[in-house]
Design a protein around this motif. Structure first.
Motif, short mmCIF file in Angstrom:
data_model
loop_
_atom_site.label_atom_id
_atom_site.label_comp_id
_atom_site.label_asym_id
_atom_site.label_seq_id
_atom_site.Cartn_x
_atom_site.Cartn_y
_atom_site.Cartn_z
N GLU A 171 0.73 -1.31 -0.15
CA GLU A 171 0.07 0.07 -0.13
C GLU A 171 1.12 1.29 -0.08
OE1 GLU A 171 -3.86 1.67 2.34
OE2 GLU A 171 -3.12 -0.09 2.83
N GLY A 172 0.56 2.09 -0.76
CA GLY A 172 1.40 3.45 -1.08
C GLY A 172 2.40 3.38 -2.09
N ALA A 173 2.13 2.27 -2.73
CA ALA A 173 3.46 1.85 -3.89
C ALA A 173 3.32 2.97 -4.87
CB ALA A 173 3.17 0.72 -4.46
N SER A 174 2.23 3.57 -5.30
CA SER A 174 2.22 4.56 -6.37
C SER A 174 2.83 6.06 -6.09
CB SER A 174 0.65 4.93 -6.67
OG SER A 174 -0.05 5.12 -5.59
N GLU A 175 2.94 6.23 -4.64
CA GLU A 175 3.77 7.18 -4.17
C GLU A 175 5.04 7.07 -3.77
OE1 GLU A 175 0.30 6.58 -2.77
OE2 GLU A 175 -0.54 8.08 -4.25
N LYS A 221 -4.26 4.14 -9.24
CA LYS A 221 -3.47 5.42 -8.98
C LYS A 221 -2.22 5.73 -9.88
CE LYS A 221 -4.61 5.99 -4.01
NZ LYS A 221 -4.17 5.95 -2.66
N TYR A 222 -1.54 4.58 -10.03
CA TYR A 222 -0.45 4.70 -11.03
C TYR A 222 -0.60 5.02 -12.56
CZ TYR A 222 4.21 3.35 -13.06
OH TYR A 222 5.30 3.29 -13.71
N ASP A 223 -1.40 4.24 -13.01
CA ASP A 223 -1.48 4.29 -14.39
C ASP A 223 -2.97 3.67 -14.81
OD1 ASP A 223 -1.55 4.60 -17.05
OD2 ASP A 223 0.25 3.20 -17.52
#
Length: 370
Positions: free
Chosen positions: A219-223, A269-271
């Protein structure tokens, strides 16, 4: 070898050689006329897609690449020699971008593909070129043209048909080792995968597809949390994503459904385009669940996860359920490849396979709880 999927390089093609001003001097030839040759062409810089490479680590330590300049022209009608070209070998899937403007210049998508990333300058003219009926003794010449110079960013996006998603320790490495020729590190602790792994899955004679495993997401990987966000780009060229979930975690306080939802949210969130790719749910480690409890567990997971797509039940450790899964994957990848290309362009790996019928396969039918 350390996996490097991004590098910056400076390249310079060779300058062209200058033209020469010269006149013929021989005994009994008082007015021999001009004989100055042209300068040689500067060397080009080429990029070649090499299927034997899987990292850009060579360009992390060698940033400057310069081709040889062309030789100057000489007398006696001698033209300068062309400068030697420089060929840079890069992994298949490399994107070449102008580091200053951000413009994507080239993509190496096919093994053996060769492109010119910097053109050498043309050689200058010698005075032999300016000879005419009016000007019998020209003294003009031109300098060589400069070669192209560029600052480039190299970015590697691996080319795979199928990508694996999942939390750390979900069993992705065990799965890719069970179905392909890849041999990733496998251990009983999270984050054993530190860089992408590629494996070729053989379905039959001359029938195969490529599968990619990236470090587990949290969790939070996209940031930027964890490792997986650095490698999500490698899933952008896949045709299918397999979301692998550990349905029998060691920690009883961990809810597999909440973990699966967190992965999907990070993907969104990423793409958005990556989020919209076809995605199948693969419930792993069912060998840790008693047989009489498996059906109830799977049904409860799908209901709570509100999943409407295909569901596969496997044990990567014992390889239970893996063979039907890879055959169905192959059928899907084949259909995608056929839809995007004309019959002449279809990859020979994706010949029809008669053992899988996706339309009548019950795994693709909507569940009663939807």
């Amino acid at each position: 070898m350390k996996f490097v999927d991004e590098a910056y390089i400076d390249i310079a093609a060779g300058d062209g050689g200058n033209g020469c001003v010269s006149f013929r001097h021989e005994k009994y030839k008082e007015f021999g006329g001009p004989d100055g040759g042209d300068g040689g062409r500067g060397g080009h810089v080429f990029a070649v897609a090499d299927p034997n490479l899987n990292t850009l680590v060579d360009y992390r330590f060698s940033r400057r690449h310069e081709a040889q300049r062309g030789e100057h022209g000489k007398g006696s009608d001698m033209f300068g020699a062309a400068g030697k070209d420089v060929t840079l070998r890069m992994p298949v899937g490399t994107i070449i971008t102008d580091a200053e403007t951000g413009e994507v210049l080239f993509e190496l998508l096919s093994p053996g593909e060769t492109i010119t990333i910097a053109k050498g300058g043309d050689g200058g003219f010698g005075n032999l070129r300016f000879k005419s009926a009016i000007n019998r003794a020209p003294r003009q010449k031109t300098p060589g043209f400069p070669g192209e110079r560029r600052n480039l960013k190299l970015e590697l996006k691996v080319l795979a048909d199928v990508g694996l998603l999942g939390m750390p320790n979900a069993g992705k490495s065990t799965f890719i080792a069970a179905v392909s020729n890849a041999r990733p590190k496998i251990a009983d602790y999270p984050f054993t995968t530190l860089h992408p792994n590629l494996g070729v899955v053989r379905v039959g004679p001359e029938q195969s597809f490529v599968i990619a495993d990236i470090p587990g997401l949290i969790e939070g990987a996209s940031e930027g949390a964890g490792l997986g966000h650095q490698f999500l780009r490698h899933l952008q060229r896949t045709r299918l994503l397999l979301h692998i979930v550990d349905v029998s975690p060691f920690d009883e306080n961990v809810d597999p459904v909440e973990q699966a939802k967190a992965i999907v949210e990070e993907l969104r969130k990423y793409d958005a385009e990556l989020y919209g790719k076809p995605r199948w749910l693969v419930l792993n480690k069912l060998d840790m669940v008693p047989e009489e409890d498996r059906a109830k567990l799977v049904k409860d997971f799908v209901k709570r996860f509100k999943w409407k797509g295909p569901v596969f039940e496997i044990s990567a450790l014992t390889r239970e359920g893996c063979e039907p899964l890879i055959k169905t994957i192959f059928q899907h990848v084949h259909a995608e490849q056929m839809a995007q290309n004309t019959p002449e362009e279809v990859d020979p790996r994706f010949l029809p396979h008669e053992d899988v019928d996706m339309q009548n396969d019950p795994r693709f039918a909507p569940s009663d709880d939807e």
